[in-house]
Design a protein around this motif. Structure first.
Motif, short mmCIF file in Angstrom:
data_model
loop_
_atom_site.label_atom_id
_atom_site.label_comp_id
_atom_site.label_asym_id
_atom_site.label_seq_id
_atom_site.Cartn_x
_atom_site.Cartn_y
_atom_site.Cartn_z
N UNK A 4 0.89 -1.11 -0.02
CA UNK A 4 0.02 -0.08 0.04
C UNK A 4 0.91 1.10 -0.16
N UNK A 5 2.03 1.24 -0.65
CA UNK A 5 2.82 2.50 -0.95
C UNK A 5 2.06 3.65 -1.57
N UNK A 6 1.52 3.20 -2.68
CA UNK A 6 0.70 4.20 -3.73
C UNK A 6 -0.63 3.73 -3.69
N UNK A 7 -1.44 4.74 -3.62
CA UNK A 7 -3.08 4.42 -3.61
C UNK A 7 -3.45 5.50 -4.84
N UNK A 8 -4.17 4.62 -5.71
CA UNK A 8 -4.90 5.25 -6.79
C UNK A 8 -6.31 5.24 -6.70
N UNK A 9 -7.02 6.44 -6.69
CA UNK A 9 -8.61 6.27 -6.37
C UNK A 9 -9.21 7.53 -7.59
N UNK A 10 -10.44 7.32 -7.71
CA UNK A 10 -11.27 8.54 -8.59
C UNK A 10 -11.98 9.22 -7.52
N UNK A 11 -11.29 10.63 -7.51
CA UNK A 11 -12.04 11.37 -6.69
C UNK A 11 -13.64 11.75 -7.28
N UNK A 12 -13.56 11.85 -8.57
CA UNK A 12 -15.02 11.91 -8.79
C UNK A 12 -15.85 10.77 -8.80
N UNK A 13 -15.35 9.48 -8.66
CA UNK A 13 -16.29 8.50 -8.36
C UNK A 13 -16.78 8.28 -6.81
N UNK A 14 -15.90 8.84 -6.05
CA UNK A 14 -16.08 8.95 -4.66
C UNK A 14 -17.04 10.13 -4.25
N UNK A 15 -17.03 11.10 -4.92
CA UNK A 15 -17.90 12.33 -4.81
C UNK A 15 -19.24 11.77 -5.15
N UNK A 16 -19.25 11.40 -6.27
CA UNK A 16 -20.68 11.08 -6.94
C UNK A 16 -21.20 9.73 -6.08
N UNK A 17 -20.41 8.99 -5.79
CA UNK A 17 -20.89 7.89 -4.45
C UNK A 17 -21.60 8.58 -3.25
N UNK A 18 -20.68 9.34 -2.89
CA UNK A 18 -21.34 10.09 -1.41
C UNK A 18 -22.52 10.96 -2.07
N UNK A 19 -22.89 11.39 -3.08
CA UNK A 19 -24.11 12.10 -3.24
C UNK A 19 -25.14 11.22 -3.35
N UNK A 20 -24.81 10.14 -4.21
CA UNK A 20 -25.83 9.19 -4.25
C UNK A 20 -26.32 8.53 -3.02
N UNK A 21 -25.42 8.42 -2.02
CA UNK A 21 -25.70 7.90 -0.89
C UNK A 21 -26.58 8.39 -0.18
N UNK A 22 -26.42 9.79 -0.26
CA UNK A 22 -27.27 10.91 0.69
C UNK A 22 -28.68 10.96 -0.10
N UNK A 23 -28.62 11.00 -1.15
CA UNK A 23 -30.01 10.91 -1.91
C UNK A 23 -30.78 9.70 -1.58
N UNK A 24 -30.03 8.78 -1.67
CA UNK A 24 -30.98 7.36 -1.48
C UNK A 24 -31.17 7.05 0.02
N UNK A 25 -30.38 7.60 0.96
CA UNK A 25 -30.58 7.46 2.18
C UNK A 25 -31.69 8.31 2.54
N UNK A 26 -31.89 9.62 1.99
CA UNK A 26 -32.91 10.52 2.30
C UNK A 26 -34.10 9.92 1.93
N UNK A 27 -34.24 9.47 0.62
CA UNK A 27 -35.72 8.95 0.05
C UNK A 27 -35.98 7.76 0.87
N UNK A 28 -34.95 7.00 1.08
CA UNK A 28 -35.23 5.69 1.43
C UNK A 28 -35.57 5.66 2.98
N UNK A 29 -35.00 6.57 3.81
CA UNK A 29 -35.20 6.65 5.06
C UNK A 29 -36.63 7.26 5.34
N UNK A 30 -37.10 8.23 4.44
CA UNK A 30 -38.21 8.88 4.68
C UNK A 30 -39.33 7.76 4.48
#
Length: 209
Positions: A4-30
């Motif tokens: 684990x010396x170098x880590x590559x991740x997609x910042x756009x993918x993470x941001x999109x995933x967090x936004x989707x989780x917020x939306x899904x959590x809000x609708x599903x929780x309601x």
């Protein structure tokens, strides 16, 4: 972890995933807390099915590169590749790592946009054929075209730089005694099991409703 010396991740993918989780959590929780009848059960099953998939395709993908091996964490699998087993790393329409015996594996965490790749190839062709200003596209303002070019080049540069670094690590580390071995693949049952369970429950509720 030694790799684990170098880590590559997609910042756009993470941001999109967090936004989707917020939306899904809000609708599903309601629906879960305010719904009546079968609605809370349907919401719970849908959340159990959808949330693991969002995590799998947005937050989970990552590439870990170290002295001994390359570990690719894709949505449903984790691939561990000792550097001696890696024959090539390429970025064309997607970033892929090639092995001699196990074939090739795609790296979801290092995305390459097909549209950006085509635009970059067209710009390179224009430069080759005597259009150094990049104004060969009809109706495209020069300023806007140059801004789009810089954005595409920046996106492609991230993938190309990652590929160059991984190739260098592979060439430098392949001869290490600790970098020998065969590729291993493990399924992400922590993602697959709840998604399948949620899908089954959701189908049962829909079919019996």
């Amino acid at each position: 972890m030694a790799y684990a010396d170098r880590v590559y991740r997609s910042a756009g993918g993470i941001l999109g995933g967090v936004l989707l989780l917020v939306i899904v959590g809000w609708l599903g929780g309601d629906a879960l807390f305010r719904g009546t009848g079968r609605t809370p059960w349907l919401a719970l099953a849908a959340l159990l099915f959808v949330v693991p998939l969002i995590v799998a395709f947005s937050l989970r993908p990552a590439v870990y590169a170290g002295q001994d091996r390359l570990r690719i964490r894709n949505p449903f699998r984790t691939i561990s590749l000792p550097w001696a087993s890696v024959t090539d790393v390429r970025a064309t329409f997607s970033c892929e790592v090639f092995t001699e015996n196990a074939g090739k594996f795609q790296m979801w965490a290092v995305p390459v946009s097909l549209r950006q790749r085509k635009r970059a190839n067209r710009r390179q062709a224009r430069l080759t054929h005597g259009d150094p200003m990049g104004i060969g596209t009809v109706g495209a303002p020069r300023g806007r075209a140059s801004q789009g070019a810089r954005a595409d080049e920046a996106q492609l540069a991230l993938a190309d730089r990652a590929v160059a670094e991984l190739r260098e690590l592979s060439e430098r580390s392949a001869a290490r005694p600790t970098a020998q071995g065969e590729p291993t693949v493990r399924w992400a049952y922590g993602i697959i099991a709840p998604a399948v369970a949620g899908l089954v429950v959701l189908l049962v509720l829909l079919l019996t409703g």
